[in-house]
Design a protein around this motif. Structure first.
Motif, PDB file in Angstrom:
ATOM      1  N   TYR A  56      36.894  49.558  46.672  1.00  0.00           N
ATOM      2  CA  TYR A  56      36.998  48.950  48.007  1.00  0.00           C
ATOM      3  C   TYR A  56      38.372  49.169  48.634  1.00  0.00           C
ATOM      4  O   TYR A  56      39.377  49.225  47.919  1.00  0.00           O
ATOM      5  CB  TYR A  56      36.783  47.436  47.937  1.00  0.00           C
ATOM      6  N   SER A  57      38.393  49.236  49.950  1.00  0.00           N
ATOM      7  CA  SER A  57      39.637  49.005  50.699  1.00  0.00           C
ATOM      8  C   SER A  57      39.569  47.543  51.147  1.00  0.00           C
ATOM      9  O   SER A  57      38.510  46.911  51.062  1.00  0.00           O
ATOM     10  CB  SER A  57      39.703  49.922  51.922  1.00  0.00           C
ATOM     11  N   GLU A  65      32.029  43.662  53.358  1.00  0.00           N
ATOM     12  CA  GLU A  65      31.035  43.268  52.353  1.00  0.00           C
ATOM     13  C   GLU A  65      30.867  41.736  52.336  1.00  0.00           C
ATOM     14  O   GLU A  65      29.754  41.227  52.319  1.00  0.00           O
ATOM     15  CB  GLU A  65      31.507  43.777  50.979  1.00  0.00           C
ATOM     16  N   PHE A  66      32.002  41.031  52.364  1.00  0.00           N
ATOM     17  CA  PHE A  66      31.941  39.570  52.480  1.00  0.00           C
ATOM     18  C   PHE A  66      31.181  39.180  53.757  1.00  0.00           C
ATOM     19  O   PHE A  66      30.313  38.307  53.743  1.00  0.00           O
ATOM     20  CB  PHE A  66      33.364  38.983  52.553  1.00  0.00           C
ATOM     21  N   GLY A  67      31.534  39.841  54.854  1.00  0.00           N
ATOM     22  CA  GLY A  67      30.948  39.529  56.170  1.00  0.00           C
ATOM     23  C   GLY A  67      29.432  39.659  56.161  1.00  0.00           C
ATOM     24  O   GLY A  67      28.718  38.811  56.711  1.00  0.00           O
ATOM     25  N   LYS A  68      28.918  40.721  55.503  1.00  0.00           N
ATOM     26  CA  LYS A  68      27.456  40.934  55.429  1.00  0.00           C
ATOM     27  C   LYS A  68      26.781  39.773  54.724  1.00  0.00           C
ATOM     28  O   LYS A  68      25.598  39.517  54.904  1.00  0.00           O
ATOM     29  CB  LYS A  68      27.163  42.225  54.642  1.00  0.00           C
ATOM     30  N   ASN A  69      27.542  39.083  53.882  1.00  0.00           N
ATOM     31  CA  ASN A  69      26.986  37.953  53.135  1.00  0.00           C
ATOM     32  C   ASN A  69      27.361  36.603  53.740  1.00  0.00           C
ATOM     33  O   ASN A  69      27.323  35.573  53.070  1.00  0.00           O
ATOM     34  CB  ASN A  69      27.448  38.035  51.681  1.00  0.00           C
ATOM     35  N   GLY A  70      27.757  36.637  55.006  1.00  0.00           N
ATOM     36  CA  GLY A  70      28.010  35.387  55.724  1.00  0.00           C
ATOM     37  C   GLY A  70      29.344  34.741  55.401  1.00  0.00           C
ATOM     38  O   GLY A  70      29.520  33.541  55.602  1.00  0.00           O
ATOM     39  N   ILE A  71      30.294  35.530  54.871  1.00  0.00           N
ATOM     40  CA  ILE A  71      31.597  34.964  54.505  1.00  0.00           C
ATOM     41  C   ILE A  71      32.699  35.706  55.252  1.00  0.00           C
ATOM     42  O   ILE A  71      32.799  36.938  55.182  1.00  0.00           O
ATOM     43  CB  ILE A  71      31.812  35.065  52.971  1.00  0.00           C
ATOM     44  N   LYS A  72      33.504  34.968  55.983  1.00  0.00           N
ATOM     45  CA  LYS A  72      34.581  35.595  56.747  1.00  0.00           C
ATOM     46  C   LYS A  72      35.913  35.484  56.016  1.00  0.00           C
ATOM     47  O   LYS A  72      36.342  34.387  55.661  1.00  0.00           O
ATOM     48  CB  LYS A  72      34.738  34.897  58.109  1.00  0.00           C
ATOM     49  N   VAL A  73      36.542  36.645  55.806  1.00  0.00           N
ATOM     50  CA  VAL A  73      37.899  36.677  55.248  1.00  0.00           C
ATOM     51  C   VAL A  73      38.713  37.624  56.118  1.00  0.00           C
ATOM     52  O   VAL A  73      38.156  38.359  56.933  1.00  0.00           O
ATOM     53  CB  VAL A  73      37.910  37.172  53.773  1.00  0.00           C
ATOM     54  N   ILE A  74      40.035  37.628  55.927  1.00  0.00           N
ATOM     55  CA  ILE A  74      40.879  38.491  56.756  1.00  0.00           C
ATOM     56  C   ILE A  74      41.560  39.548  55.895  1.00  0.00           C
ATOM     57  O   ILE A  74      42.129  39.222  54.841  1.00  0.00           O
ATOM     58  CB  ILE A  74      41.958  37.648  57.492  1.00  0.00           C
ATOM     59  N   ASN A 108      29.716  33.184  43.382  1.00  0.00           N
ATOM     60  CA  ASN A 108      28.559  33.987  42.967  1.00  0.00           C
ATOM     61  C   ASN A 108      28.571  35.357  43.634  1.00  0.00           C
ATOM     62  O   ASN A 108      28.253  36.363  42.996  1.00  0.00           O
ATOM     63  CB  ASN A 108      27.254  33.256  43.275  1.00  0.00           C
ATOM     64  N   LEU A 109      28.952  35.386  44.915  1.00  0.00           N
ATOM     65  CA  LEU A 109      29.016  36.671  45.598  1.00  0.00           C
ATOM     66  C   LEU A 109      30.082  37.573  44.942  1.00  0.00           C
ATOM     67  O   LEU A 109      29.822  38.743  44.669  1.00  0.00           O
ATOM     68  CB  LEU A 109      29.341  36.479  47.096  1.00  0.00           C
ATOM     69  N   ILE A 110      31.255  37.005  44.681  1.00  0.00           N
ATOM     70  CA  ILE A 110      32.337  37.809  44.090  1.00  0.00           C
ATOM     71  C   ILE A 110      31.869  38.380  42.748  1.00  0.00           C
ATOM     72  O   ILE A 110      32.076  39.548  42.457  1.00  0.00           O
ATOM     73  CB  ILE A 110      33.624  36.963  43.928  1.00  0.00           C
ATOM     74  N   ARG A 111      31.220  37.556  41.948  1.00  0.00           N
ATOM     75  CA  ARG A 111      30.712  38.032  40.635  1.00  0.00           C
ATOM     76  C   ARG A 111      29.785  39.228  40.796  1.00  0.00           C
ATOM     77  O   ARG A 111      29.776  40.128  39.975  1.00  0.00           O
ATOM     78  CB  ARG A 111      29.933  36.906  39.932  1.00  0.00           C
ATOM     79  N   SER A 112      29.018  39.240  41.912  1.00  0.00           N
ATOM     80  CA  SER A 112      28.005  40.296  42.087  1.00  0.00           C
ATOM     81  C   SER A 112      28.598  41.598  42.647  1.00  0.00           C
ATOM     82  O   SER A 112      27.892  42.617  42.728  1.00  0.00           O
ATOM     83  CB  SER A 112      26.906  39.797  43.030  1.00  0.00           C
TER      84      SER A 112
END
Ligand SMILES: *Cc1c(COP(=O)(O)O)cnc(C)c1O
Length: 337
Positions: free
Chosen positions: A290-291, A298-307, A332-336
């Motif tokens: 990842y960059s 990837e987070f965004g696609k799963n409904g999670i916003k980070v910067i 759980n998302l991070i694990r996946s």
């Protein structure tokens, strides 16, 4: 959406809104808003300081403090990644005509020794060193906190060299909860303190500047010049008062949420480094598959916003509107990934 972009994204809850709806108001430029006055008195007494001033933002409280403490041509000492230097639009130069001496810090923290070495001698060639600005917690340092002992040493350097001492305490309450210090301990040490009500404390608007009565009288004049004199500001100040009374101790929950997320990140190969997590901010490096941008997407696609704060770093901030269920979903998302 689960929004970890900042602790500024919190929305007022039902009880806070009720307090805002019921707030008695008046014209604060005339000093007649009872709720603003109550907020200012409450905060000043918490810190054991003489007076406080309610302002629209933490940028304004910092910039007012710098303006009151300095004259054009003076020098301000601060850490290289300080909010007052990096994120306030060049305000130190623009508003106060001062220049800055930057000290590289340890995750945003500078030491008494470094400050002592940075003070200019009394020499006509040199700008007059006038002010030291600390930031606690440090935003770009990943929510790092000072040891109170070091702050005491810095106070001594300031006193011995006739320097004013300002604290950008946008997230000071996170540091107090993490380190077990009290507002009154800090109030004794600094000439001025800025605290944000709209970060982890969850109020919709506003910051407070604290200091002596004489300092706050001057600050009130500068606030007017900067366009920060508000009228029936009690409506928003009531949110701040509610936040100070109800939302400080719970910051520990945000800190344990941050630790849980960081512990999961640590298991992942694409995480190259994690800044020490002391409070509610996680800054981590991204590499391999990842960059920072593609991981944020990837987070965004799963409904999670980070910067993504740089091409290789991501920031996650926990706050009042992040529940344990949301943290579990994130883990759980991070694990996946
Ligand atoms: C958010 C913040 C401020 C103030 O920001 P405003 O958006 O102007 O309220 C000041 N210092 C630090 C370290 C901050 O994180």
């Amino acid at each position: 959406m689960i929004d970890y972009r900042s602790d500024t994204v919190t929305r007022p809850g039902a009880e806070m809104l009720e307090a805002m709806r019921n707030a008695p108001v008046g014209d604060d430029v005339f000093g007649e808003d009872p709720t603003v006055n109550q907020l200012q008195e409450y905060a000043a007494s918490m810190f054991g300081m003489e007076a406080a001033l309610y302002c629209p933002s933490g940028t304004m409280t910092n910039q007012i403090a710098i303006k009151v403490h300095t004259r054009p041509g003076d020098e301000v000492i601060c850490e290289s990644h300080s909010h007052i230097y990096v994120y306030e639009g060049g305000g130190i130069a623009f508003n106060s005509g001062c220049q800055v001496k930057l000290i590289p810090g340890d995750y945003g923290r500078i030491t008494a020794g470094q400050i002592l070495e940075s003070i200019n001698p009394d020499d006509v060639h040199k700008p007059r060193t006038r002010l030291v600005g600390l930031e606690n917690t440090s935003n770009r340092g990943g929510g790092s906190c000072y040891d109170f002992e070091e702050i005491l040493k810095i106070r001594k350097v300031c006193t011995e060299n006739n320097l004013k001492f300002h604290l950008d305490g946008a997230r000071l309450f996170n540091a107090l909860v993490a380190k077990g210090n009290t507002p009154a301990e800090y109030g004794k040490i600094f000439d001025s303190i800025s605290i944000c009500l709209s970060k982890g404390l969850g109020a919709p608007v506003g910051s407070l500047l604290l200091g002596t009565k004489e300092f706050i009288d001057q600050a009130r004049r500068i606030r007017k010049v900067f366009g920060g004199g508000m009228r029936q500001a009690g409506i928003i100040a009531a949110g701040g008062l509610y936040a100070l009374k109800n939302n400080i101790e719970r910051l520990g929950i945000d800190h344990s949420h941050a630790t849980a997320i960081a512990d999961t990140l640590r298991e992942k190969e694409f995480v190259t480094e994690i800044f020490p997590v002391e409070t509610n901010i996680i800054i981590f490096g991204v590499g391999g598959k990842y960059s920072a941008k593609s991981l944020a997407e990837e987070f965004g696609k799963n409904g999670i916003k980070v910067i993504a704060i740089s091409p290789t770093r991501i920031r996650i901030v926990t706050h009042l509107d992040i529940s344990s269920e949301m943290v579990e979903k994130t883990v759980n998302l991070i694990r996946s990934l």
